[in-house]
Write a protein that holds these residues in place. Structure first.
Motif, PDB file in Angstrom:
ATOM      1  N   CYS A  61      36.928 -10.344 -75.396  1.00 46.54           N
ATOM      2  CA  CYS A  61      36.346 -11.728 -75.301  1.00 46.54           C
ATOM      3  C   CYS A  61      35.657 -11.697 -73.756  1.00 46.54           C
ATOM      4  O   CYS A  61      36.172 -11.356 -72.838  1.00 46.54           O
ATOM      5  N   VAL A  95      34.372 -14.952 -72.365  1.00 50.68           N
ATOM      6  CA  VAL A  95      34.366 -16.001 -71.900  1.00 50.68           C
ATOM      7  C   VAL A  95      34.476 -16.367 -70.633  1.00 50.68           C
ATOM      8  O   VAL A  95      33.878 -16.825 -69.703  1.00 50.68           O
ATOM      9  N   CYS A  96      35.802 -15.483 -69.987  1.00 50.84           N
ATOM     10  CA  CYS A  96      35.989 -15.481 -68.559  1.00 50.84           C
ATOM     11  C   CYS A  96      36.323 -14.027 -68.088  1.00 50.84           C
ATOM     12  O   CYS A  96      36.164 -13.362 -68.703  1.00 50.84           O
ATOM     13  N   ARG A 155      38.793 -12.465 -67.160  1.00 51.55           N
ATOM     14  CA  ARG A 155      39.730 -11.484 -67.719  1.00 51.55           C
ATOM     15  C   ARG A 155      39.503 -10.552 -68.772  1.00 51.55           C
ATOM     16  O   ARG A 155      39.970  -9.510 -68.795  1.00 51.55           O
ATOM     17  N   ARG A 156      38.518 -11.120 -69.475  1.00 54.52           N
ATOM     18  CA  ARG A 156      37.823  -9.934 -70.510  1.00 54.52           C
ATOM     19  C   ARG A 156      39.011  -9.440 -71.311  1.00 54.52           C
ATOM     20  O   ARG A 156      39.120  -8.290 -71.470  1.00 54.52           O
ATOM     21  N   CYS A 157      39.675 -10.177 -71.844  1.00 53.29           N
ATOM     22  CA  CYS A 157      41.005  -9.695 -72.900  1.00 53.29           C
ATOM     23  C   CYS A 157      40.355  -8.970 -73.930  1.00 53.29           C
ATOM     24  O   CYS A 157      39.428  -9.186 -74.629  1.00 53.29           O
ATOM     25  N   GLY A 181      44.446 -14.346 -76.544  1.00 54.73           N
ATOM     26  CA  GLY A 181      44.169 -14.056 -75.035  1.00 54.73           C
ATOM     27  C   GLY A 181      45.011 -14.605 -74.204  1.00 54.73           C
ATOM     28  O   GLY A 181      45.878 -15.546 -74.370  1.00 54.73           O
ATOM     29  N   PHE A 182      45.083 -14.227 -73.004  1.00 57.55           N
ATOM     30  CA  PHE A 182      45.808 -14.690 -71.908  1.00 57.55           C
ATOM     31  C   PHE A 182      46.010 -16.179 -71.786  1.00 57.55           C
ATOM     32  O   PHE A 182      46.962 -16.774 -71.578  1.00 57.55           O
ATOM     33  N   CYS A 183      44.746 -16.889 -72.140  1.00 59.64           N
ATOM     34  CA  CYS A 183      44.636 -18.276 -71.890  1.00 59.64           C
ATOM     35  C   CYS A 183      45.593 -19.001 -72.965  1.00 59.64           C
ATOM     36  O   CYS A 183      45.603 -20.309 -73.017  1.00 59.64           O
ATOM     37  N   ARG A 199      42.410 -18.457 -77.407  1.00 58.96           N
ATOM     38  CA  ARG A 199      41.402 -17.715 -78.070  1.00 58.96           C
ATOM     39  C   ARG A 199      42.098 -16.394 -78.776  1.00 58.96           C
ATOM     40  O   ARG A 199      43.159 -16.059 -78.183  1.00 58.96           O
ATOM     41  N   ASN A 214      43.212 -20.153 -68.261  1.00 61.69           N
ATOM     42  CA  ASN A 214      43.050 -18.878 -68.007  1.00 61.69           C
ATOM     43  C   ASN A 214      43.541 -18.330 -66.833  1.00 61.69           C
ATOM     44  O   ASN A 214      43.350 -17.191 -66.236  1.00 61.69           O
ATOM     45  N   VAL A 241      37.815 -22.613 -71.658  1.00 61.92           N
ATOM     46  CA  VAL A 241      38.507 -21.483 -72.844  1.00 61.92           C
ATOM     47  C   VAL A 241      38.233 -21.986 -74.248  1.00 61.92           C
ATOM     48  O   VAL A 241      38.639 -21.277 -75.198  1.00 61.92           O
TER      49      VAL A 241
HETATM   50  S1  SF4 Z   1      41.764 -15.633 -71.020  1.00 61.56           S
HETATM   51 FE1  SF4 Z   1      41.037 -16.325 -72.796  1.00 61.56          FE
HETATM   52  S2  SF4 Z   1      38.689 -17.116 -72.298  1.00 61.56           S
HETATM   53 FE2  SF4 Z   1      39.561 -15.374 -70.782  1.00 61.56          FE
HETATM   54  S3  SF4 Z   1      38.931 -13.675 -71.468  1.00 61.56           S
HETATM   55 FE3  SF4 Z   1      40.923 -13.837 -72.188  1.00 61.56          FE
HETATM   56  S4  SF4 Z   1      40.776 -14.760 -74.269  1.00 61.56           S
HETATM   57 FE4  SF4 Z   1      38.894 -14.970 -73.201  1.00 61.56          FE
END
Ligand code: SF4
Length: 357
Positions: A18, A20-21, A23-25, A33-35, A38, A84, A202
């Protein structure tokens, strides 16, 4: 945006990244993802909280907080689940963390979520469309009171939430329905739609889809964010946004490491936003953590340079921490500390407000 979803292999397993932020999950199929917002589906990262509202309220715009953008008006405020960052003092965790299992550290959560309401490329899934009619019908009843109309998450701690649901995302709504609700509430003083309560970026696709409709209706879009999304997301969204409040958690990377973010990224977001829309900044003062006067001097001096670059004011809100979430046992910030730091900031900035005092 699909370029953000880069494929990787980990121990022979295909994962998608991902973008978007920060963290690049890297998510295996079905992982979240961590958030918590997603999810990897069919080799892509989708917005799993699309259209799922955990809170909806008609708030005074000063509550966002925005002090110099249509003061005295109301704004329909919508929140979902997912964030996130993991600020241990989160003042809003019942909403932002609704249904998200907690763990420490960073990285991928590997949690599967249900299919209802998921979206790909910003389109609400079939379940979201079907359920959309249940969402915001009660909003007008408390218009003008600044109260949360419904929440899936629990008591927000500010005396606001009126109804509590056990499941997160008990309300599912389409952008068109939310925009229609915002327009209907114009008669009660509503000026638009605010994306707030959790971290809206997110779930940026839902913000984008609503914001386009709100703009078409001649109403205002307001974003309340921690400012830690990447430039691709900001470039897509900021042109649609009229006003933004960005949380600047503190002014050292050490502090940002504690809450799990990047100071430089947030500074970049503030610079970018200030050049495109009305921008205000909030710093929550946590005793013993970010209440250093010298840090406030550096913060305010830097924000003053942002104002000069943008050619406009960027008001600063210095707000008081209350014991919440993982810092329930801490004392609240003494009001004198907040007032003192605000005075320091006023040496550099023309618009400084105090909050929660
Ligand atoms: S925390 Fe969410 S928005 Fe950020 S990279 Fe992970 S999945 Fe994507």
């Amino acid at each position: 945006m699909r370029g953000e979803d880069r494929a990787h292999r980990l121990h022979g397993e295909r994962r998608v990244e991902c973008g978007v932020c920060f963290r690049r999950c890297r998510l295996a199929e079905g992982e979240t993802g961590f958030c918590g917002a997603r999810q990897a589906r069919a080799g892509k990262v989708i917005c799993a909280n699309y259209g799922k509202l955990t809170a909806l309220a008609l708030d005074p715009i000063e509550k966002k907080p925005l002090a110099e953008f249509y003061p005295g008006n109301l704004i329909l405020s919508a929140g979902s689940f997912g964030c996130n960052l993991r600020c241990p003092f989160c003042q809003n965790y019942e909403i932002s963390m609704a249904g998200i299992p907690q763990r420490s550290g960073s990285g991928t959560w590997g949690r599967s979520v249900g299919a209802a309401g998921c979206a790909e490329n910003g389109s609400a899934g079939p379940a979201a469309q079907e359920n959309a009619g249940n969402a915001v019908g009660d909003a007008a009843g408390d218009a003008g009171q600044g109260a949360v109309v419904k929440s899936a998450a629990g008591d927000a701690g500010q005396g606001a939430v009126k109804e509590v649901f056990e499941e997160p995302a008990a309300m599912t709504v389409s952008p068109r329905q939310l925009a229609a609700q915002a327009a209907e509430l114009a008669a009660k003083g509503n000026i638009g739609l605010a994306y707030t309560y959790n971290e809206p970026l997110v779930g940026w696709e839902f913000v984008r889809d609503c914001a386009g409709l709100i703009a078409e209706a001649g109403m205002k879009n307001v974003l309340v964010t921690n400012g830690t999304a990447g430039p691709e997301v900001l470039d897509r969204l900021l042109p649609l946004i009229d006003a933004v409040n960005i949380d600047l958690k503190g002014f050292t990377q050490e502090y940002y490491s504690w809450v799990g973010g990047s100071l430089d990224m947030v500074k970049e977001t503030i610079i970018r936003a200030s050049q495109l829309c009305h921008t205000e900044v909030t710093v929550l003062i946590v005793p013993g953590k970010n209440d250093d006067e010298e840090d406030m001097r550096r913060l305010a001096g830097w924000l003053s340079s942002v104002e000069k670059r943008a050619g406009k004011r960027v008001p600063l809100h210095v707000t008081r921490f209350f014991p919440r979430w993982r810092m329930k046992d801490q004392r609240a910030t003494p009001v004198e500390t907040v007032y003192g730091l605000a005075e320091t900031a006023r040496e550099y900035l023309p618009s400084v407000y105090t909050g929660n005092c």
